[in-house]
Design a protein around this motif. Structure first.
Motif, PDB file in Angstrom:
ATOM      1  N   LYS A 177       3.125  14.911   1.893  1.00  0.00           N
ATOM      2  CA  LYS A 177       2.858  13.580   1.365  1.00  0.00           C
ATOM      3  C   LYS A 177       4.033  12.683   1.739  1.00  0.00           C
ATOM      4  CE  LYS A 177       1.561  11.289  -2.926  1.00  0.00           C
ATOM      5  NZ  LYS A 177       2.662  10.300  -2.800  1.00  0.00           N
TER       6      LYS A 177
ATOM      7  N   PRO B 222       6.903  10.306   1.634  1.00  0.00           N
ATOM      8  CA  PRO B 222       7.748   9.753   0.565  1.00  0.00           C
ATOM      9  C   PRO B 222       7.627   8.220   0.536  1.00  0.00           C
ATOM     10  CG  PRO B 222       8.979  11.302   1.921  1.00  0.00           C
ATOM     11  CD  PRO B 222       7.671  11.075   2.609  1.00  0.00           C
ATOM     12  N   ASP B 223       7.668   7.677  -0.633  1.00  0.00           N
ATOM     13  CA  ASP B 223       7.485   6.227  -0.819  1.00  0.00           C
ATOM     14  C   ASP B 223       8.444   5.400   0.052  1.00  0.00           C
ATOM     15  OD1 ASP B 223       5.373   6.422  -2.455  1.00  0.00           O
ATOM     16  OD2 ASP B 223       6.514   6.278  -4.337  1.00  0.00           O
TER      17      ASP B 223
ATOM     18  N   TYR C 128       9.197   5.611   2.922  1.00  0.00           N
ATOM     19  CA  TYR C 128       8.783   5.402   4.315  1.00  0.00           C
ATOM     20  C   TYR C 128       7.411   4.756   4.441  1.00  0.00           C
ATOM     21  CZ  TYR C 128      12.666   8.581   5.066  1.00  0.00           C
ATOM     22  OH  TYR C 128      13.904   9.156   5.063  1.00  0.00           O
ATOM     23  N   LYS C 129       6.913   4.238   3.317  1.00  0.00           N
ATOM     24  CA  LYS C 129       5.510   3.805   3.376  1.00  0.00           C
ATOM     25  C   LYS C 129       5.300   2.545   4.227  1.00  0.00           C
ATOM     26  CE  LYS C 129       5.014   1.468  -1.159  1.00  0.00           C
ATOM     27  NZ  LYS C 129       6.236   0.742  -0.921  1.00  0.00           N
ATOM     28  N   ASP C 130       6.363   1.852   4.563  1.00  0.00           N
ATOM     29  CA  ASP C 130       6.209   0.674   5.423  1.00  0.00           C
ATOM     30  C   ASP C 130       6.501   0.946   6.898  1.00  0.00           C
ATOM     31  OD1 ASP C 130       5.481  -0.877   3.263  1.00  0.00           O
ATOM     32  OD2 ASP C 130       7.577  -1.334   2.744  1.00  0.00           O
TER      33      ASP C 130
END
Ligand code: GUN
Ligand code: FE
Length: 419
Positions: free
Chosen positions: A40, A42-43, A45-47
């Motif tokens: 999943k 990690p937040d 790297y969400k962009d």
């Protein structure tokens, strides 16, 4: 810094026989290097921009640790003779054509393309004895995004009228070639005495000296065929075994790549292990040239560093997935001929030999190792039967046996997308 995320089913082999599968995984690349693998994202790297290979297999790309580039024109032909007769009848003639640099340019450009299209991103390759064509081969591999080693072949005896050097030319051209190699290139030189019968003792000694002087790796052939071994014995009555002929001249070193080793007995295998010599196992060639079946399971049990080679054109299979399947088949032949006393290779083991084991030669880590430049293929197998019902492990296994060139929809070499 250039960051991207690749999404897909990630399948890699960090250790022999150990397959790691991350279903619907994410891989972070930073300037082409692997910076993380997760189930999943990690937040944090969400962009980061994403490349979506969802429901496709992201696998390690392949290392072909033994191939003869100037034999590409004869690929798939001339399979009716054993080694020495095959060399004298077909091979030397084919390689002699690489005196022609225009021909070399055309052939090597196409070879480089076919390698990349099939997911071979690192190689240990033989050129011919020709200096200019060897430079061309290195350029074409480099341009295609392949990395690794290429060797100008040395051969000053037992060739043919059209394919043989004098010792003076051999040494002079080797120095001239080494001077012209770009130290910053991804394709680097490796010393390449063709095999003991092709090189006078004086040439072997000179090459051993160059290897030491210039800190170069060495590649050659070893114990491929019983007549060849007997011939080497006649040429070097003072050497107890084939490998001693290389050791005597400083060519039997850490990272020396020896192709075949079909008939290497316990003493020779001990010498391979003790000196960290790398075996390039060429299963398809070993059958085509009626050489024999190499004791690969035995070598692995003994802790020998085994890698895989297509050995085109003794081998007729250029895609390394095919060579992996052939290595597994050949290990089963060994099992049959040993009355079921030796074990065969699993698909995971074959995959390791064709990927991680070769990658170590080029300084790579285990599997998709953090910090390594990405070497990967993306396989789209969705058109095959039952894909939606199969596990990723089953799909991986089928890909090794069944994937076609067109199913390899992307290839990454040294962190760059090259297909
Ligand atoms: N031994 C010496 N030269 C060669 C070659 O071109 N191919 C193979 N398979 N073995 C060799
Ligand atoms: Fe070979």
């Amino acid at each position: 810094m250039n960051s991207q995320i690749l999404r897909g089913h990630i399948v890699h082999a960090p250790k022999l026989g150990q397959l790691e599968i991350i279903e619907n995984g994410c891989m972070l690349l930073e300037d082409g290097r692997i910076a993380g693998i997760w189930e999943k994202l990690p937040d944090a790297y969400k962009d980061v921009p994403q490349v979506d290979y969802s429901d496709r297999l992201i696998m390690q790309s392949f290392c072909d640790m033994h191939l003869h580039a100037p034999q590409y024109p004869m690929l798939g032909m001339g399979m009716d003779l054993p080694l020495i007769e095959w060399l004298n009848t077909y091979t030397f003639k084919t390689e002699s054509r690489f005196a022609d640099t225009e021909y070399a340019r055309e052939v090597y450009r196409r070879l480089a393309r076919e390698l990349v299209d099939n997911g071979t991103t690192r190689v240990c390759a033989f050129s011919s004895l020709h200096l200019e064509s060897t430079m061309i081969l290195m350029e074409e591999f480099e341009k295609a995004g392949i990395s690794g080693y290429v060797g100008k072949v040395n051969m000053d005896r037992n060739g043919s009228p059209e394919l043989q050097e004098t010792i003076e030319n051999s040494i002079r051209d080797t120095y001239a070639w080494l001077d012209r190699c770009d130290p910053k290139a991804n394709i680097k030189p490796i010393l390449t005495p063709r095999f003991t019968p092709s090189c006078t003792n004086e040439l072997m000694a000179a090459l051993g000296k160059i290897a030491a002087e210039k800190h170069l790796y060495v590649q050659s052939h070893l114990s491929e065929n019983t007549s060849e071994i007997a011939w080497v014995g006649d040429l070097h009555p003072d050497c107890p075994q084939y490998w001693d002929t290389y050791a005597k001249y400083g060519l039997w070193n850490d990272h020396t790549v020896m192709a075949h080793c079909v008939h290497s007995d316990q003493r020779e295998r001990d010498a391979i292990k003790a000196h960290n010599v790398v075996v390039a196992h060429c299963p398809d060639s070993n059958v085509n040239l009626i050489s024999g079946i190499a004791p690969i399971r035995q070598m692995l049990t003994e802790g020998i560093w085994v890698t895989l080679g297509s050995d085109i054109a003794g081998g007729a299979i250029l895609p390394m997935m095919g060579v992996i399947a052939e290595a597994i088949r050949s290990s089963k032949c060994k099992r049959i001929s040993s009355n079921w006393t030796t074990d065969f290779l699993s698909v995971a083991e074959g995959y390791y030999l064709g990927t991680t084991s070769g990658a170590h030669y080029f300084g790579g880590g285990d599997g998709f190792a953090k910090g390594d430049r990405l070497h990967a293929v993306v396989v789209d197998d969705r058109k095959y039967i039952d894909t939606a019902r199969l596990s990723v492990r089953e799909r991986f296994e089928r890909a090794i046996y069944r994937a076609q060139t067109a199913d390899i929809v992307a290839v990454y070499g040294e962190g760059k997308k090259i297909k």
